[in-house]
Enzyme design. Sequence first.
Site, mmCIF file in Angstrom:
data_model
loop_
_atom_site.group_PDB
_atom_site.id
_atom_site.type_symbol
_atom_site.label_atom_id
_atom_site.label_comp_id
_atom_site.label_asym_id
_atom_site.label_seq_id
_atom_site.Cartn_x
_atom_site.Cartn_y
_atom_site.Cartn_z
ATOM 1 N N LYS A 107 -14.057 40.448 22.515
ATOM 2 C CA LYS A 107 -15.061 40.172 23.552
ATOM 3 C C LYS A 107 -14.436 40.394 24.915
ATOM 4 O O LYS A 107 -13.225 40.215 25.086
ATOM 5 C CB LYS A 107 -15.532 38.710 23.460
ATOM 6 C CG LYS A 107 -16.859 38.474 24.135
ATOM 7 C CD LYS A 107 -17.981 38.873 23.212
ATOM 8 C CE LYS A 107 -19.343 38.582 23.770
ATOM 9 N NZ LYS A 107 -20.366 38.618 22.703
ATOM 10 N N ASP A 147 -23.554 42.536 26.618
ATOM 11 C CA ASP A 147 -23.726 41.111 26.313
ATOM 12 C C ASP A 147 -24.491 40.532 27.512
ATOM 13 O O ASP A 147 -25.191 41.271 28.197
ATOM 14 C CB ASP A 147 -22.359 40.444 26.080
ATOM 15 C CG ASP A 147 -22.485 39.078 25.422
ATOM 16 O OD1 ASP A 147 -22.825 39.020 24.231
ATOM 17 O OD2 ASP A 147 -22.274 38.056 26.101
HETATM 18 N N1 GLU Z 1 -22.899 41.176 22.470
HETATM 19 C C1 GLU Z 1 -23.515 41.275 21.179
HETATM 20 C C2 GLU Z 1 -23.056 40.133 20.292
HETATM 21 O O1 GLU Z 1 -22.646 39.108 20.755
HETATM 22 C C3 GLU Z 1 -23.356 42.650 20.554
HETATM 23 C C4 GLU Z 1 -21.956 43.079 20.280
HETATM 24 C C5 GLU Z 1 -21.806 44.520 19.827
HETATM 25 O O2 GLU Z 1 -22.803 45.188 19.585
HETATM 26 O O3 GLU Z 1 -20.659 44.939 19.735
HETATM 27 O O4 GLU Z 1 -23.158 40.188 19.090
#
Ligand code: GLU
Length: 417
Positions: A107, A147
Amino acid sequence: MSKTDTNPFENALEQLDIAWEYLKLEPGVREILRQAKRIVTVSLPVKMDDGSTHVFTGYRVQYNDARGPFKGGIRYHPGVTLDEVKALSAWMTWKCSVADIPFGGAKGGVICDPKKMSQGELERLTRRYAVAISSIIGPDKDIPAPDVYTNAQVMAWILDTYSLIKGHAVPGVVTGKPISLGGSLGRDTATGRGAAFCTREAAEVMKIPLKGATVAVQGYGNAGSNYAIILEEMGAKIVAVSDSQGGIYDRQGLDAKKVLAHKEKGGSVVGYPGAEGVTNEELLQIECDVLCPAALENAITKDLVDGVKAKMIVECANGPTTPEADRVLDAKGVFLVPDILANSGGVIVSYLEWVQNLDRLYWTEEEVNSRLEKKITGAFRGVHEEAKKHGVSMRTGALIVGVGRVADAVRTLGLWP
Ligand code: GLU
């Protein structure tokens, strides 16, 4: 005791230990899974529109890549902390594992207030951040995505910056990018759609007809608004929604698409004609069949959990329920579809996007949606089976499946040297 119940990383570790009670594996593997593999902190000097220079702080936490390249979104928010990004990266790891897609978890986060920044400032910040993390990302290493308060345009800037550094176009370095740059059809609605499929499955388990089921959604961003629109198409009645400014309530049912148009015009759902105003706390305690927290962590805390009246909770947000509140909900018999399952539609379609980029072969929206449906309903049923087998909640079931597969990969890889 310094534990506050709202430190997201402490909560993530507590969840890991819950899974461990059932997995009973070597303590060494648990030690590995309690730590992020790599934590990068970067300072990002940006020229602001008024001529001044502001230095922002950014993070990228790569939690675990035993099952495949690191994967996870980037968040822009004034409240970003390193512990939050660490927790989100751990949850990404279990999430990709529950969905059984070949990714690890990561993340990113930048402490900033995008609502107060111009497009030019956001672009310069994003490109600076992309350069700062360029050596640790890539289609085979770590693939960012949107996100909270980041979107397809932000992904386009990262893609462009990374491709300029490499000297050739690398569409597979990010997902959730614009369609014109190799994005996947269906990615923008995927988190909400996946959560809607989970709700349909949960309603079947609970024997609550989805047609006419009443739904309250906290947070009307990408996940929350698409969830409401798709669930309404499935026959449910959206009775309340909110955003950071406040909420709206109408027992007769709101029109999810019209509410979105109202928010797009005025910046908030608040003031939607004909609806009653409610606070975010009141929304969580509304009489309804389904409650969907789709905003930030720690929405449902021990202080307000007693007032929650929903029969089902579908976590579109990451970490919206604190462990203490979770125990209360479980004791009350609320059927909760946990974040690492409920919101996995986003990363599932990110995986489909990445596969299309690597293959240079693109699918129709129907093809993408049907692959998503198959993948997420399969994950739901697998978690439900596991939960029934041990007589535990869906959260514990999902953690047993998610952590279990990662633990197995870590153990099988072995340690070298
Ligand atoms: N931010 C989204 C999540 O928390 C998507 C993450 C992604 O597609 O890599 O799952």
